[in-house]
Design an enzyme around this catalytic site. Structure first.
Site, mmCIF file in Angstrom:
data_model
loop_
_atom_site.group_PDB
_atom_site.id
_atom_site.type_symbol
_atom_site.label_atom_id
_atom_site.label_comp_id
_atom_site.label_asym_id
_atom_site.label_seq_id
_atom_site.Cartn_x
_atom_site.Cartn_y
_atom_site.Cartn_z
ATOM 1 N N ARG A 101 0.522 -0.654 0.035
ATOM 2 C CA ARG A 101 -0.122 -0.143 -0.173
ATOM 3 C C ARG A 101 0.943 1.178 0.115
ATOM 4 O O ARG A 101 1.757 1.430 0.816
ATOM 5 C CB ARG A 101 -0.946 -0.125 1.270
ATOM 6 C CG ARG A 101 -1.905 1.379 1.205
ATOM 7 C CD ARG A 101 -2.866 1.067 2.649
ATOM 8 N NE ARG A 101 -4.138 0.579 1.443
ATOM 9 C CZ ARG A 101 -5.205 0.798 2.017
ATOM 10 N NH1 ARG A 101 -5.693 0.750 3.170
ATOM 11 N NH2 ARG A 101 -5.853 0.075 1.274
ATOM 12 N N HIS A 128 -7.038 1.013 -6.967
ATOM 13 C CA HIS A 128 -6.713 -0.223 -5.702
ATOM 14 C C HIS A 128 -7.407 -0.644 -6.715
ATOM 15 O O HIS A 128 -8.695 -1.256 -6.394
ATOM 16 C CB HIS A 128 -7.920 0.581 -4.795
ATOM 17 C CG HIS A 128 -7.593 0.566 -3.037
ATOM 18 N ND1 HIS A 128 -7.349 -0.637 -3.252
ATOM 19 C CD2 HIS A 128 -8.439 0.268 -2.322
ATOM 20 C CE1 HIS A 128 -7.396 -1.140 -2.145
ATOM 21 N NE2 HIS A 128 -8.069 -0.251 -1.360
ATOM 22 N N GLN A 131 -9.205 -3.662 -4.225
ATOM 23 C CA GLN A 131 -10.817 -3.000 -3.822
ATOM 24 C C GLN A 131 -11.927 -3.838 -5.314
ATOM 25 O O GLN A 131 -12.985 -4.416 -4.643
ATOM 26 C CB GLN A 131 -10.535 -1.570 -3.304
ATOM 27 C CG GLN A 131 -11.660 -1.923 -2.917
ATOM 28 C CD GLN A 131 -12.797 -2.591 -2.020
ATOM 29 O OE1 GLN A 131 -12.170 -2.345 -0.988
ATOM 30 N NE2 GLN A 131 -13.839 -2.673 -1.627
ATOM 31 N N ASP A 222 -17.666 6.168 -2.248
ATOM 32 C CA ASP A 222 -16.137 6.580 -1.294
ATOM 33 C C ASP A 222 -16.060 7.165 -0.533
ATOM 34 O O ASP A 222 -16.706 8.871 -1.070
ATOM 35 C CB ASP A 222 -15.229 6.077 -1.935
ATOM 36 C CG ASP A 222 -13.872 5.413 -1.016
ATOM 37 O OD1 ASP A 222 -13.433 5.570 -0.057
ATOM 38 O OD2 ASP A 222 -12.440 5.946 -1.764
ATOM 39 N N CYS A 264 -16.231 0.882 -0.121
ATOM 40 C CA CYS A 264 -14.872 0.548 -0.207
ATOM 41 C C CYS A 264 -14.408 -0.396 1.696
ATOM 42 O O CYS A 264 -14.167 -0.725 2.137
ATOM 43 C CB CYS A 264 -13.680 0.132 -1.113
ATOM 44 S SG CYS A 264 -13.058 1.936 -0.502
ATOM 45 N N ARG A 292 -12.709 -9.483 -0.388
ATOM 46 C CA ARG A 292 -11.334 -9.287 -0.899
ATOM 47 C C ARG A 292 -10.257 -10.201 -0.244
ATOM 48 O O ARG A 292 -9.556 -10.045 -0.674
ATOM 49 C CB ARG A 292 -10.774 -7.323 0.766
ATOM 50 C CG ARG A 292 -11.412 -7.152 0.393
ATOM 51 C CD ARG A 292 -11.143 -5.868 -0.634
ATOM 52 N NE ARG A 292 -10.055 -5.942 -1.062
ATOM 53 C CZ ARG A 292 -8.994 -4.613 0.186
ATOM 54 N NH1 ARG A 292 -9.555 -3.670 0.404
ATOM 55 N NH2 ARG A 292 -7.551 -4.491 -0.166
HETATM 56 N N1 CP Z 1 -11.038 -1.136 1.538
HETATM 57 C C1 CP Z 1 -9.920 -0.423 1.689
HETATM 58 O O1 CP Z 1 -9.272 -1.046 1.128
HETATM 59 O O2 CP Z 1 -9.724 -0.673 3.466
HETATM 60 P P1 CP Z 1 -8.363 -0.611 4.269
HETATM 61 O O3 CP Z 1 -7.976 0.768 4.289
HETATM 62 O O4 CP Z 1 -8.525 -0.837 5.942
HETATM 63 O O5 CP Z 1 -7.515 -1.238 3.994
HETATM 64 N N1 NVA Z 2 -10.265 6.442 -1.601
HETATM 65 C C1 NVA Z 2 -9.604 5.882 -0.223
HETATM 66 C C2 NVA Z 2 -10.127 4.671 -0.269
HETATM 67 C C3 NVA Z 2 -9.381 4.086 1.069
HETATM 68 C C4 NVA Z 2 -9.652 2.721 0.960
HETATM 69 C C5 NVA Z 2 -8.447 6.187 0.145
HETATM 70 O O1 NVA Z 2 -7.110 6.277 -0.748
HETATM 71 O O2 NVA Z 2 -8.103 6.539 1.594
#
Ligand code: CP
Ligand code: NVA
Length: 316
Positions: A101, A128, A131, A222, A264, A292
């Site tokens: 990440r 992402h 997701q 989101d 998500c 997931r």
């Molecule tokens: N949806 C998602 O990626 O959640 P987290 O940020 O908790 O990993």
């Molecule tokens: N768009 C959000 C998704 C979190 C899972 C972010 O990047 O924070």
């Protein structure tokens, strides 16, 4: 062949559909896959906070018989200035795959370029894909059990962010129609939209969420503030701009009577969606979160060239 999983657009429809199918098989019979990645180690690197990605990958790695190595970038030399390329070279000598990440998509690409092992995108500022693969699997469970999505229409409403980008790429590959209703200042990346259109995606950009919701099969949104993003305006002005794009019960009523709602997560009730919808009967967010785990197990096996069809040891 070992492969990275950086973006949905990097893959063809047949492979992506197979991954969804494999994810469904993993979900139906998890015990059949307990030793599929036996003896492997997978690094899970986090430059940003996470609940679902962290836990679903870690548990998924265990469920495939492999060992996770969870790393917080702040406690790695990466956090003190070691280059991402050198991190990739070193980790390639120890582990069999890396999920990251990352703050920036460029860092993900750099990691993949210098790694000798598969790299999986666990969210960047640009996309992402894991997701949205889980989201597409969930959409299949509710609306397209034969994995033919061509009759479905989806509305994304809110910020045209990283998750929206992966939805755009998924639309081009899986064939559902996608409308993105966003404020003009928060449109998705033009290059991603153009590519998807070129590849046959049925993508529409809209500025009126209410009109765009008419008859759709799925409404998805989101958070209004992604991790690491800095708004051009202050928070209350930012929220004011996004308020017309909030998912309300009235917006859901515009959609098909059997439409579903996805997010998500994490969700901020009262901002991008009202509690009545997110906790209501049309919401499928917990199935979406669960998926997931299953689809990522399929992605890991795919990247490490150990497909579900390839028998590599017996479950117990
Ligand atoms: N949806 C998602 O990626 O959640 P987290 O940020 O908790 O990993
Ligand atoms: N768009 C959000 C998704 C979190 C899972 C972010 O990047 O924070």
């Amino acid at each position: 062949m070992m492969q990275a999983f950086l973006d949905i657009a990097d893959y063809d429809t047949a492979t992506l559909t197979q991954i969804i199918r494999d994810g469904m098989a993993m979900k139906a019979n998890p015990d059949d896959h307990l030793s599929r990645l036996a003896g492997k180690s997978i690094a899970l690197i986090f430059e940003k906070p996470s609940t679902r990605t962290r836990v679903s990958f870690e548990v998924g790695v265990y469920q495939l018989g492999a060992s996770p190595v969870v790393l917080d970038s702040k406690s790695m030399q990466l956090g003190r200035g070691e280059t991402i390329a050198d991190t990739a070279r070193a980790l390639s000598r120890y582990v069999d795959a890396i999920m990251i990440r990352a703050n920036s998509h460029a860092a993900l690409v750099e990691l993949a370029k210098h790694a000798e092992i598969p790299v999986i995108n666990g969210l960047t500022d640009r996309s992402h894909p894991c997701q949205v693969m889980a989201d597409v699997m969930t959409l299949a469970e509710y609306k397209a059990p034969d994995l033919d999505f061509s009759h479905l229409s989806v509305l994304w409403t809110g910020d045209g962010n990283n998750v929206a980008h992966s939805w755009i790429e998924a639309s081009a590959r899986f064939g559902f129609a996608l409308t993105l209703a966003t404020p003009a200042s928060m449109r998705p990346d033009e290059g991603i939209v153009t590519n998807a259109l070129k590849e046959g995606g049925r993508i529409t950009l809209a500025d009126d969420a209410f009109a765009a919701a008419k008859g759709v099969d799925l409404i998805v949104t989101d958070t209004w503030a992604s991790m690491g993003s800095t708004a051009d305006v202050d928070k209350s002005a930012h929220d004011d701009i996004l308020t017309p794009f909030r998912v309300t019960s009235a917006l859901m009523k515009q959609a098909a009577s059997d439409a579903i709602f996805m997010h998500c997560l994490p969700v901020y009730r009262g901002n991008e969606v009202v509690a009545e919808v997110v906790d209501g009967p049309q919401s499928v967010i917990w199935d979406e979160a669960e998926n997931r785990l299953h689809v990522q197990k399929a992605i890991m096996c795919h990247c490490m060239d150990i497909g579900v069809g390839q028998d590599r040891g017996v479950s117990r």
